[in-house]
Design an enzyme around this catalytic site. Structure first.
Site, PDB file in Angstrom:
ATOM      1  N   GLU A  34       4.651   0.829  -6.056  1.00  0.00           N
ATOM      2  CA  GLU A  34       4.265   1.698  -4.934  1.00  0.00           C
ATOM      3  C   GLU A  34       4.947   3.053  -5.051  1.00  0.00           C
ATOM      4  OE1 GLU A  34       1.780   0.627  -3.332  1.00  0.00           O
ATOM      5  OE2 GLU A  34       1.991  -1.386  -4.175  1.00  0.00           O
ATOM      6  N   MET A  75       0.848  -1.196   0.000  1.00  0.00           N
ATOM      7  CA  MET A  75       0.000   0.000   0.000  1.00  0.00           C
ATOM      8  C   MET A  75       0.877   1.236   0.000  1.00  0.00           C
ATOM      9  SD  MET A  75      -2.981   1.457   0.041  1.00  0.00           S
ATOM     10  CE  MET A  75      -3.183   3.246   0.075  1.00  0.00           C
ATOM     11  N   ASN A 126       1.196   4.244   1.078  1.00  0.00           N
ATOM     12  CA  ASN A 126       1.124   5.373   2.006  1.00  0.00           C
ATOM     13  C   ASN A 126       2.325   6.287   1.777  1.00  0.00           C
ATOM     14  OD1 ASN A 126      -0.997   3.847   3.505  1.00  0.00           O
ATOM     15  ND2 ASN A 126       0.757   2.540   3.945  1.00  0.00           N
ATOM     16  N   HIS A 180       3.179   5.397  -7.262  1.00  0.00           N
ATOM     17  CA  HIS A 180       2.012   5.993  -6.606  1.00  0.00           C
ATOM     18  C   HIS A 180       2.363   7.278  -5.859  1.00  0.00           C
ATOM     19  CE1 HIS A 180      -1.290   3.279  -7.241  1.00  0.00           C
ATOM     20  NE2 HIS A 180      -0.717   2.242  -6.678  1.00  0.00           N
ATOM     21  N   GLU A 237      -4.166   2.900 -10.291  1.00  0.00           N
ATOM     22  CA  GLU A 237      -3.636   1.543 -10.391  1.00  0.00           C
ATOM     23  C   GLU A 237      -3.081   1.206 -11.770  1.00  0.00           C
ATOM     24  OE1 GLU A 237      -2.757   0.261  -7.954  1.00  0.00           O
ATOM     25  OE2 GLU A 237      -4.007   1.192  -6.435  1.00  0.00           O
TER      26      GLU A 237
HETATM   27 ZN    ZN Z   1      -1.303   0.225  -6.568  1.00  0.00          ZN
END
Ligand code: ZN
Length: 827
Positions: free
Chosen positions: A302, A269, A271, A305, A324
């Site tokens: 990640e 994830m 973060n 992101h 995504e």
């Molecule tokens: Zn992702």
């Protein structure tokens, strides 16, 4: 509990702007308590002064979300509100002024499902570990908030923890008194990526290009993380450098911690500043380079992101794909460009992309960018192969069409104009259209707004000398989705002596490959002659990506019942021993064993076909270098394809006898061996318990749960089933493992009575469970090997009944569609 709708989110975002959160979490009793304290002070303003004049009693009103065990104190602008006013998870806020302050002090509950603040006790040393997973609307399980992606705000976090603990969060933190951690105020964050990681974590620190880097894992995994830290940091540094080049924009969140945490539901994830990964990525036993490559791809994903998603966040969940698809595309691309895993796109072609094709052809298909995600419950359903793998494939096709420079120029403009804010598909298309000088509206309509996939089929005519006179590619679409699309793609011609050549007029080769290079997203077929030539041509093709495209196409034709499963298995048995690309070997073998052999082939044909596959794995094992990934991969194949006649050999390996030189029978391989012996009836509770005493790790607990459910014995099945449908005390992960072990293709008679029970009992299980846990358990517990018209009838009867929970409905629709393919393949 209320599910937030898009309309409510739009209304709220038009009314308020969140100015900042001050959050204090009291985790001091975490070792013994299942509850924690949470105090939130959130400052927010009304966007338009005019809103103050809005009609309605008591002036402008809205609500905040929180899911406490109990709320003790609620104050709005200094006046006390009755905590009993909390309606489910919603706290009504009325009488708002131009700027407001809400304070909520509450007792909250740790989760055991990986949602909210998850609490885990390590069975190896009894240490307690916490981490927060606030995606998609689970921030409200940790603190009071306006839980929607476009109300971003700076966060200032204070954590009280046992003095010997380590605490990490989105910003940089320091201990100001024993056990008191204060974190610097972050840039504006969406609530869904606010996190905290706390416990006696093992920490490794480094830095790169001015960015502090950290790695965290449980103490019991420390030696394994230490052993791999150099590789993880290498990948991290290489990816950071590459993103800085590609995006021309510095990493925006200060520190970059990567925490490997227990019982994590997803791969990882994003973060900001504190990425969480499933700690299976810390390897305690030997792994292959395919697994190391996947870890690198997830690290790169990640990190992408940090820009896509964290710096620029989607306004609402209908643009989930903005997050995504891009992260998925960049993850594979940057891994291939910047790390030693240069063949990442080959792994994507043979494995990951099939996930997208499968999802896109189901009754539940949806556009990459769906226009109709009306609430957060629907948003959760879109976490599938379409949002990830298809979206990434479509972006790859976009880059092939507009060119890399225009693509990157458009992205940079998109980041610049939306930094720290929110954006939509329209914003991205505007930026890309301007950069490329092309109007992308039509492209987006065909590729992003319409579901399903086209089929590309070569049509060739050859002259008397065997030369191609004409080569055409015919595109078709499913009847119900009659969209044809423009494709920019490669066509390869592979002769008996290998070597690609080019196009009409060239000498007819043995095989013509549409979508060579895998630039587009389409189902690929072969001419009948080419299909017949596959076993001879495939092993001689030098390009692993081309072989990957062929293996994926062969599996796809098998799934469509256009190619017999027996033929796929024959191809696998003949061509896999010489397959040198590990990812291709592993994925083709996985499809052969887990789908073609155990589900598509008639049971009577299985022993012979299984024996041939087993023999192929033995050949690959014999050729593999001692200690190589190929040796490990082949050994896993040998174990998985073993039948009742091979149990002595497996038992010998487990006892350390007759083991091929260089093959390490380490903890993970021991469990793999034991599991297969259990399925084949050669081992049971005694052996599982003994292995559990030898290996007390968290991984062992999962393996043991999976193995216990796989014991070929009626009482063991009854116990396992009870746990699947009724146990809420064990973590969702352990129950998922139990469900995973329950169904075995070899145990059809033993489990037949549970097929109707699945359809009877899953609605009640789902009603008691959180959405993620329900999805995981219902998926693993589906009777996937009960390939019969009767199972289809049971499934359809439940689906027709109506009133079914959305998450469960999606699981059953999808799994039943897969089962229907198996029934068709057998026919
Ligand atoms: Zn992702």
């Amino acid at each position: 509990m209320h599910t937030l709708t898009r309309d409510e989110a739009v209304t709220r975002a038009n009314l308020v702007r969140v100015d900042g959160y001050d959050i204090e979490l009291d985790l001091t009793a975490a070792r013994t308590s299942t509850e924690f304290g949470s105090t939130t002070r959130v400052r927010f303003s009304l966007r338009e002064p005019a809103a103050i004049l809005a009609p309605g009693e008591g002036g402008p009103a809205t609500f905040a979300e929180v899911k406490p065990v109990s709320a003790h104190l609620v104050r709005l602008n200094g006046r006390a509100l009755d905590p009993a006013a909390l309606d489910g998870n919603r706290l009504p806020l009325t009488g708002l002024g131009p700027s407001n302050e809400l304070t909520v002090t509450a007792t909250m509950r740790y989760s055991n499902t990986g949602e909210g603040l998850h609490r885990f006790t390590d069975p190896e040393d009894d240490e307690v570990y916490l981490y927060a997973q606030t995606f998609l609307d689970d921030a409200q399980r940790m603190f009071a908030c306006f839980d929607q992606p476009d109300l971003k705000a700076p966060v200032r976090l204070t954590v009280l923890a046992p003095p010997d603990w380590v605490v990490r969060a989105n910003g940089a933190g320091r201990q100001t008194a024993p056990g008191r951690w204060e974190f610097t105020e972050t840039p504006p964050l969406a609530t869904y990526f606010v996190t905290v990681v706390a416990g006696p974590y093992h920490v490794i620190e480094d830095s790169h290009d001015g960015i502090p880097l950290g790695l965290l894992c449980r103490r019991s995994l420390a030696p394994y993380l230490d052993a791999d830290a150099a590789e993880i940091f290498d990948v991290t540094r290489a990816c950071l450098d590459r993103y800085h080049e590609l995006f021309a924009d510095r990493y925006p969140f200060g520190t970059y911690d990567q925490a490997f945490v227990p019982e994590f539901n997803a791969g990882a994830m994003e973060n900001p500043g504190c990425v969480t990964f499933r700690d299976e990525f810390v390897y305690r036993s030997a792994v292959t380079d395919t697994e190391r490559e996947l870890r690198a791809v997830v690290i790169a994903h990640e990190m992408a992101h940090m820009w896509f998603g964290d710096l620029v966040t989607m306004r609402w969940w209908d643009d989930l794909w903005l997050n995504e698809s891009f992260a998925e595309y960049m993850g594979y691309r940057v891994t291939a460009e910047a790390t030693r895993f240069t063949q990442a796109w080959t792994s994507f072609a043979v494995g990951r992309k099939s996930w997208g094709y499968a999802a896109d052809q189901r009754p539940s298909t949806h556009p990459v960018a769906p226009p109709d995600v009306t609430d957060t419950a629907l948003a959760l359903l879109n976490f599938d192969g379409i949002s990830y793998a298809k979206g990434a494939s479509v972006l790859r096709q976009l880059v092939a069409w507009v060119g890399d420079e225009a693509f990157l120029t458009g992205l940079r403009a998109y980041f610049t104009s939306n930094a720290y804010g929110n954006a939509t598909l329209a914003d991205l298309l505007t930026a890309l259209s301007e950069a490329s000088g092309r109007d992308l509206a039509g492209w987006a309509e065909l590729w992003l707004r319409r579901e399903q996939v086209n089929t590309l089929r070569p049509q060739v005519t050859v002259d008397a000398h065997g030369r191609y006179q004409q080569v055409a590619v015919v595109q078709t679409a499913p009847q119900a989705y009659p969209t044809l699309r423009p494709h920019r793609l490669g066509i390869g011609i592979y002769g008996p002596a290998d070597g690609a050549g080019g196009g009409a007029g060239a000498e007819a080769g043995r095989l013509l490959l549409v979508n060579d290079g895998d630039l587009t997203y389409a189902k690929v077929r072969f001419t009948p002659d080419d299909l017949a030539a596959l076993p001879a041509v495939l092993p001689r093709m030098a390009d692993p990506l081309a072989r990957a495209v062929i293996w994926a196409a062969a599996a796809d034709a098998t799934r469509d019942a256009q190619w017999p499963a027996a033929d796929y298995l024959a191809l696998a048995a003949s061509a896999l021993p010489s397959e040198t690309q590990l990812a291709v070997f592993e994925d083709a073998l996985r499809f052969a064993r887990a789908t073609a052999l155990t589900r598509y082939l008639a049971p009577s044909a299985r022993p012979a076909a299984g024996a041939r596959l087993h023999a192929a794995c033995l050949r690959a094992l014999a050729d593999a270098g001692p200690g190589s990934g190929r040796q490990l991969s082949a050994a896993r194949g040998v174990i998985g394809c073993s039948g009742p006649g091979e149990v002595d050999g497996l038992a010998a390996w487990l006892a350390g006898q007759d083991v091929p030189a260089g093959l390490l029978i380490d903890p993970e391989l021991r469990w793999t061996l034991l599991h297969r012996l259990v399925v084949l009836g050669r081992a049971g509770e005694t052996e599982i318990a003994a292995e559990g005493r030898r290996d007390r790790s968290a991984r062992a607990a999962e393996h043991a749960a999976r193995a216990r459910a796989a014991i070929a014995d009626a009482a063991a099945k009854a116990r396992a089933w009870e746990m699947i449908v009724a146990d809420d005390s064990a973590s969702a992960r352990l129950i998922g493992a139990t469900a995973e072990g329950f169904w075995q293709p070899e145990q059809g008679d033993l489990t037949a009575a549970y097929v109707p029970r699945y359809f009877e009992q899953m609605p009640a299980m789902t009603a008691r469970r959180t959405p993620h846990a329900a999805r995981q358990i219902a998926t693993f517990a589906y009777p996937q090997y009960a390939v019969s018209a009767g199972t289809l009838r049971d499934a359809d009867a439940l689906l027709d009944r109506g009133g079914l929970d959305l998450v469960l409905r999606r699981v059953i629709v999808d799994a039943t569609d897969e089962l229907r393919r198996a029934v068709r393949a057998r026919a």
